[in-house]
Motif scaffolding. Structure first.
Motif, PDB file in Angstrom:
ATOM      1  N   LYS A  22      52.186 -85.841  -0.878  1.00 40.38           N
ATOM      2  CA  LYS A  22      51.171 -86.875  -0.652  1.00 40.38           C
ATOM      3  C   LYS A  22      51.819 -88.177  -0.175  1.00 40.38           C
ATOM      4  O   LYS A  22      51.354 -88.805   0.771  1.00 40.38           O
ATOM      5  N   GLY A  23      52.879 -88.598  -0.836  1.00 43.29           N
ATOM      6  CA  GLY A  23      53.565 -89.829  -0.457  1.00 43.29           C
ATOM      7  C   GLY A  23      54.179 -89.745   0.924  1.00 43.29           C
ATOM      8  O   GLY A  23      54.140 -90.710   1.693  1.00 43.29           O
ATOM      9  N   PHE A  24      54.739 -88.598   1.245  1.00 42.94           N
ATOM     10  CA  PHE A  24      55.363 -88.406   2.556  1.00 42.94           C
ATOM     11  C   PHE A  24      54.321 -88.566   3.657  1.00 42.94           C
ATOM     12  O   PHE A  24      54.536 -89.288   4.633  1.00 42.94           O
TER      13      PHE A  24
ATOM     14  N   MET B  10      52.325 -89.936 -16.743  1.00 37.71           N
ATOM     15  CA  MET B  10      52.808 -89.717 -15.403  1.00 37.71           C
ATOM     16  C   MET B  10      53.205 -91.066 -14.789  1.00 37.71           C
ATOM     17  O   MET B  10      52.533 -92.053 -14.950  1.00 37.71           O
ATOM     18  N   LYS B  11      54.296 -91.046 -14.084  1.00 40.08           N
ATOM     19  CA  LYS B  11      54.810 -92.282 -13.502  1.00 40.08           C
ATOM     20  C   LYS B  11      54.060 -92.633 -12.221  1.00 40.08           C
ATOM     21  O   LYS B  11      53.829 -91.788 -11.378  1.00 40.08           O
ATOM     22  N   GLU B  12      53.659 -93.875 -12.112  1.00 43.34           N
ATOM     23  CA  GLU B  12      53.070 -94.371 -10.876  1.00 43.34           C
ATOM     24  C   GLU B  12      54.183 -94.997 -10.042  1.00 43.34           C
ATOM     25  O   GLU B  12      55.044 -95.680 -10.561  1.00 43.34           O
ATOM     26  N   TYR B  13      54.148 -94.734  -8.751  1.00 44.32           N
ATOM     27  CA  TYR B  13      55.174 -95.269  -7.862  1.00 44.32           C
ATOM     28  C   TYR B  13      54.589 -96.405  -7.033  1.00 44.32           C
ATOM     29  O   TYR B  13      53.489 -96.314  -6.522  1.00 44.32           O
ATOM     30  N   LYS B  14      55.358 -97.460  -6.898  1.00 50.58           N
ATOM     31  CA  LYS B  14      54.971 -98.582  -6.054  1.00 50.58           C
ATOM     32  C   LYS B  14      55.445 -98.322  -4.623  1.00 50.58           C
ATOM     33  O   LYS B  14      56.281 -97.458  -4.378  1.00 50.58           O
ATOM     34  N   HIS B  15      54.905 -99.081  -3.697  1.00 54.74           N
ATOM     35  CA  HIS B  15      55.221 -98.897  -2.279  1.00 54.74           C
ATOM     36  C   HIS B  15      56.726 -98.902  -2.015  1.00 54.74           C
ATOM     37  O   HIS B  15      57.242 -98.029  -1.313  1.00 54.74           O
ATOM     38  N   MET B  16      57.443 -99.872  -2.572  1.00 58.58           N
ATOM     39  CA  MET B  16      58.883 -99.961  -2.311  1.00 58.58           C
ATOM     40  C   MET B  16      59.628 -98.760  -2.893  1.00 58.58           C
ATOM     41  O   MET B  16      60.618 -98.310  -2.313  1.00 58.58           O
ATOM     42  N   GLU B  17      59.149 -98.254  -4.023  1.00 59.34           N
ATOM     43  CA  GLU B  17      59.768 -97.052  -4.578  1.00 59.34           C
ATOM     44  C   GLU B  17      59.567 -95.879  -3.632  1.00 59.34           C
ATOM     45  O   GLU B  17      60.486 -95.082  -3.424  1.00 59.34           O
ATOM     46  N   TRP B  18      58.348 -95.774  -3.052  1.00 59.25           N
ATOM     47  CA  TRP B  18      58.080 -94.686  -2.122  1.00 59.25           C
ATOM     48  C   TRP B  18      58.939 -94.789  -0.878  1.00 59.25           C
ATOM     49  O   TRP B  18      59.395 -93.773  -0.342  1.00 59.25           O
ATOM     50  N   VAL B  19      59.178 -95.984  -0.410  1.00 60.32           N
ATOM     51  CA  VAL B  19      60.034 -96.156   0.762  1.00 60.32           C
ATOM     52  C   VAL B  19      61.429 -95.610   0.462  1.00 60.32           C
ATOM     53  O   VAL B  19      62.013 -94.882   1.275  1.00 60.32           O
ATOM     54  N   LYS B  20      61.955 -95.909  -0.713  1.00 58.21           N
ATOM     55  CA  LYS B  20      63.274 -95.391  -1.102  1.00 58.21           C
ATOM     56  C   LYS B  20      63.237 -93.877  -1.286  1.00 58.21           C
ATOM     57  O   LYS B  20      64.137 -93.164  -0.837  1.00 58.21           O
ATOM     58  N   ILE B  21      62.194 -93.372  -1.945  1.00 56.08           N
ATOM     59  CA  ILE B  21      62.071 -91.932  -2.170  1.00 56.08           C
ATOM     60  C   ILE B  21      62.043 -91.183  -0.840  1.00 56.08           C
ATOM     61  O   ILE B  21      62.766 -90.195  -0.662  1.00 56.08           O
ATOM     62  N   ILE B  22      61.225 -91.659   0.089  1.00 60.27           N
ATOM     63  CA  ILE B  22      61.128 -90.987   1.386  1.00 60.27           C
ATOM     64  C   ILE B  22      62.438 -91.127   2.157  1.00 60.27           C
ATOM     65  O   ILE B  22      62.898 -90.175   2.791  1.00 60.27           O
ATOM     66  N   GLY B  23      63.062 -92.287   2.081  1.00 64.33           N
ATOM     67  CA  GLY B  23      64.368 -92.459   2.728  1.00 64.33           C
ATOM     68  C   GLY B  23      65.408 -91.494   2.176  1.00 64.33           C
ATOM     69  O   GLY B  23      66.156 -90.876   2.936  1.00 64.33           O
ATOM     70  N   ASP B  24      65.433 -91.346   0.858  1.00 67.46           N
ATOM     71  CA  ASP B  24      66.359 -90.408   0.228  1.00 67.46           C
ATOM     72  C   ASP B  24      66.034 -88.975   0.641  1.00 67.46           C
ATOM     73  O   ASP B  24      66.934 -88.162   0.883  1.00 67.46           O
ATOM     74  N   ALA B  25      64.745 -88.663   0.726  1.00 60.59           N
ATOM     75  CA  ALA B  25      64.331 -87.320   1.138  1.00 60.59           C
ATOM     76  C   ALA B  25      64.749 -87.035   2.579  1.00 60.59           C
ATOM     77  O   ALA B  25      65.237 -85.945   2.879  1.00 60.59           O
ATOM     78  N   LEU B  26      64.572 -88.012   3.458  1.00 59.14           N
ATOM     79  CA  LEU B  26      64.983 -87.824   4.850  1.00 59.14           C
ATOM     80  C   LEU B  26      66.487 -87.613   4.958  1.00 59.14           C
ATOM     81  O   LEU B  26      66.955 -86.789   5.755  1.00 59.14           O
ATOM     82  N   GLU B  27      67.233 -88.345   4.148  1.00 58.86           N
ATOM     83  CA  GLU B  27      68.688 -88.161   4.124  1.00 58.86           C
ATOM     84  C   GLU B  27      69.035 -86.747   3.653  1.00 58.86           C
ATOM     85  O   GLU B  27      69.890 -86.076   4.235  1.00 58.86           O
ATOM     86  N   TYR B  28      68.362 -86.284   2.609  1.00 60.10           N
ATOM     87  CA  TYR B  28      68.586 -84.921   2.101  1.00 60.10           C
ATOM     88  C   TYR B  28      68.240 -83.888   3.182  1.00 60.10           C
ATOM     89  O   TYR B  28      69.009 -82.946   3.414  1.00 60.10           O
ATOM     90  N   ILE B  29      67.103 -84.084   3.839  1.00 62.31           N
ATOM     91  CA  ILE B  29      66.686 -83.153   4.887  1.00 62.31           C
ATOM     92  C   ILE B  29      67.729 -83.106   6.000  1.00 62.31           C
ATOM     93  O   ILE B  29      68.116 -82.024   6.454  1.00 62.31           O
ATOM     94  N   GLU B  30      68.202 -84.257   6.442  1.00 64.18           N
ATOM     95  CA  GLU B  30      69.193 -84.294   7.517  1.00 64.18           C
ATOM     96  C   GLU B  30      70.493 -83.595   7.122  1.00 64.18           C
ATOM     97  O   GLU B  30      71.096 -82.910   7.942  1.00 64.18           O
ATOM     98  N   LYS B  31      70.909 -83.744   5.874  1.00 63.28           N
ATOM     99  CA  LYS B  31      72.136 -83.097   5.407  1.00 63.28           C
ATOM    100  C   LYS B  31      71.988 -81.579   5.322  1.00 63.28           C
ATOM    101  O   LYS B  31      72.976 -80.861   5.382  1.00 63.28           O
TER     102      LYS B  31
END
Length: 68
Positions: free
Chosen positions: A46-48, A1-22
């Motif tokens: 959990k990350g969100f 299983m892949k572990e995510y670092k803080h900066m990866e989570w920031v990008k993941i959540i940013g991408d998710a917010l963009e998807y949600i807004e669209k």
């Protein structure tokens, strides 16, 4: 299983917010949002919460209320 670092989570959540807004006028499903950012729904939720301080469902509900 892949572990995510803080900066990866920031990008993941940013991408998710963009998807949600669209797609904010559609029925949003956590599984679909997590799939869009290539993270399992469990880890996505959990990350969100860790980064945003509230659940995905709370965020979506508040955004929809703001647009109403």
């Amino acid at each position: 299983m892949k572990e995510y670092k803080h900066m990866e989570w920031v990008k993941i959540i940013g991408d998710a917010l963009e998807y949600i807004e669209k797609h904010i006028t559609e029925d949003l499903d956590i599984d679909d949002i997590a799939k869009a950012v290539n993270v399992s729904p469990f880890y996505f939720q959990k990350g969100f919460v860790m980064l945003c301080g509230f659940t995905v469902a709370e965020y979506v509900r508040n955004r929809k209320l703001a647009l109403a």
